[in-house]
Each structure stands twice: as C-alpha cells, then as structure tokens.
Design an enzyme around this catalytic site. Structure first.
Site, PDB file in Angstrom:
ATOM      1  CB  CYS A 287      -1.084   0.005   0.764  1.00  0.00           C
ATOM      2  SG  CYS A 287      -2.290  -0.766   1.075  1.00  0.00           S
TER       3      CYS A 287
ATOM      4  CG  ASP B 170     -12.696   1.859   4.207  1.00  0.00           C
ATOM      5  OD1 ASP B 170     -11.223   2.149   4.051  1.00  0.00           O
ATOM      6  OD2 ASP B 170     -12.698   1.862   5.412  1.00  0.00           O
TER       7      ASP B 170
HETATM    8 CO    CO Z   1     -10.017   0.815   2.970  1.00  0.00          CO
HETATM    9 CO    CO Z   2      -8.238  -0.022  -1.381  1.00  0.00          CO
END
Ligand code: CO
Ligand code: CO
Ligand code: CO
Length: 343
Positions: free
Chosen positions: A15, A47
């Site tokens: 990430c 999200d």
């Molecule tokens: Co997220």
């Molecule tokens: Co995401």
C-alpha cells in the site's frame, strides 16, 4: 533457476505504492460526481462504494492491487487478496464475488504467477467469496490484487463519517508492516519477525468485522497506505470530531524500533509525515513513535469507533479470537485548531 526476489522488482511495495492523499484529492476534485439516489456511498470518500438494489440489499464495491510487498509469491498473493477484501469488511459488508487483477513481466517464470494466484485463492475461499474471472496485462513490475463485490444491508453501512463524541477507538492489528516491508527489500528481517508480519498481513479482517457488527458501531475504516494517523485524520475530518490517540496503547510489532534505528522507513511513510505536518497536536512523543504511527500499512487492521460499555466487550471477544486488538483512543468534541491529538 536462481531464486527471484519479488520485492526487488517493485519500486515501492504494498500500500506504500498508493498515490498520496493530497495529489489524489486534486485529481478527484475535477471528476464530476454522480448524485443518483441509488448511490448510497461514493467510494471516492469511503473504503468501498455502495449501490442500493432494494430496501434490504445493497452492493459494496472496491478494488485494490499493488506491487510485491514480500518475496514469496504465495504470501504476496494472500496479502494482496486479504488487503483488497478488507475494504468490504471495513464497511460492515460480506464479500460475494471477486475478479483477479494481474500485471506480470513477460520475462518472469509463469510458475511465480501461479503461486500468486493460488495465494489469492486461499484468501478468497476463506472469505467465502466466488472468483469469477480476472484480467491480466504485461508490465515491467508485477502487481496483483482484486476487484471485490460485497453484499451489505443498506440500513447498516458503517462509514468513516459516523464517529461520535465519546466513542472509544479500537485497532485490531499492530502497526509496523511498512517498516518491515522496507527491511525485507534489503533482505535483513529476522525470520521470527518476518513470520509475525506475514501472519498479520495474511489475516483477513473477516472475524473482526463480524464481531464488530454485534455492537452498535458508529464508524470504521481499515488502516492501509496513509498509516494510523492518516486514516484517523480522515475519520476525524469526515465525522467532525477531535480524535485523541494514546500512543503508548497502540500495539506495535516487536523489533520495529531497531529497524527504524537502522534506517528502514518507507517512502510512503515520509509522504504521510509531510502530509500530516501541522495538522496534528503532538504532546512530546518521540520522533520514532511518530514515524511508526504514520507507517503505511498493507492489509492493516480495522479502526472501530463505538461507545462504552460496548468497546470493552468488543475488545474482550476480539482477544478471545486471538485478534491482537487494543483500545487506543477516544473521539472528543472538535477543537478549533486540530482534528488529531497524540498523547
Ligand atoms: Co480502506
Ligand atoms: Co482500498
Ligand atoms: Co479483460
């Protein structure tokens, strides 16, 4: 065949490869929003995006993929899938179906790709989701992830914007995986720590999500590229509350301080620190601890907001399921100068 180190093929890992929040919001501002009533949540601000099917059923959709964060392809596949599924869990949804997203160099052995996909499949099965297909393209750098569709009750969507004054804050995984990933690239992570980090990143947020749904949860998100502080700041701004983090209560992987002292810190972490500058009230916490709190996580834990006595009960049942969670702070009335304070 010489052992291929997958992380050597990646410029930034996991990430940490995300585009920074500031840059991203500049681009997204210019894209017109669809305001149709069926769109219950715009995925650009939470999200997952959520679209209503009928009064009892909505679909939550999300997508996540990134370059290798570990050298072992089977683990990389598991981590990338667990990370992609996590956004559905953070909304309070259940994954239904997934599609594989694959970028793969033509010069690499296809057996590596098979291992990545098998790792992904292991987590897809664990999530009780169905793999419906995918898409692959040739790329200089390998990347893997999933597009995920989940089912969610339209009356019970858990948002980043729902935190209430007086909410306690629970974090369900320790921090430090970004720093570990940076050391992995240099090949110097102690075996025991590597195994701990692998276990953590391959653990689905499924159980944590199912358990949180037993309580009146006000807000939730998952900790990924923007680090604990970045994601806390987002919740605080969207919920219009001040979030206070008690730094000594935040769970951290062992040996992280030593790795930091040896100079391992991801570029994504430095970007996060630059973004957070001036936005946080710090009460003389050490620079090292501050860096750990901003460390970009891959397949990080859930950050859950709910009132007492529910918070203490949730912690108890999370711990009973071997989920290393902790109460790390509280939502307070908004202060004029800051959304986030670290004690
Ligand atoms: Co997220
Ligand atoms: Co995401
Ligand atoms: Co296609």
């Amino acid at each position: 065949m010489p052992q291929i180190k997958l992380t050597q093929l990646a410029e930034c890992s996991g990430c940490g490869a995300k585009i920074g929040p500031e840059e991203l919001s500049l681009i997204l501002q210019k894209i017109p929003k669809n305001l149709d009533k069926k769109i219950l949540v715009d995925g650009g601000s939470d999200d997952a995006g959520v679209i209503k099917i009928n009064k009892n059923l909505a679909l939550a959709q999300t997508v996540d993929f990134f370059p290798p964060i570990v050298d072992d392809p089977y683990y990389f596949g598991q981590i990338a899938a667990a990370n992609a599924l996590s956004d559905i869990y953070a909304m309070g949804g259940k994954p239904l179906s997934v599609l594989n997203l694959i970028c793969f160099p033509s010069k690499l052995d296809l057996k590596i790709l098979r291992k990545i996909l098998n790792g992904g499949l292991k987590k897809i099965k664990e999530a009780n989701a169905y793999l419906l297909g995918g898409h692959s393209i040739k790329d200089r750098e390998p990347k893997y992830g999933l597009a995920v569709t989940g089912l969610i009750d339209p009356k019970r969507i858990i948002l980043k914007s729902g935190a209430k004054i007086g909410d306690k804050i629970i974090l369900t995984k320790p921090l430090g995986t970004g720093i570990v990933a940076t050391a992995i690239k240099k090949g110097i992570v102690p075996k025991k720590l590597l195994n701990k980090a692998l276990k953590l990143m391959t653990t689905l947020n499924k159980t944590a999500s199912e358990l949180m749904l037993k309580f009146p949860v006000n807000a939730c998100t998952d900790i990924t590229g923007f680090g604990l502080l970045g994601h806390c700041l987002e919740v605080a701004q969207k919920s219009k509350v001040l979030i206070k983090i008690e730094s000594e209560k935040v769970p951290i992987l062992p040996k992280i301080k030593e790795l930091l002292e040896s100079g391992f810190y991801p570029q994504g972490g430095l970007n996060n620190l630059a973004y957070l500058k001036g936005k946080i009230k710090e009460n003389k916490i050490s620079q090292d601890l501050y860096k750990i709190l901003a460390d970009p996580q891959t397949s990080g834990g859930l950050l859950i907001f709910l009132k007492e006595p529910f918070a203490s009960s949730l912690i108890k049942i999370l711990k009973a399921k071997q989920i290393k969670s902790a109460l790390i702070g509280e939502a307070m009335p908004l202060n004029n100068n800051y959304f986030l304070e670290i004690l």
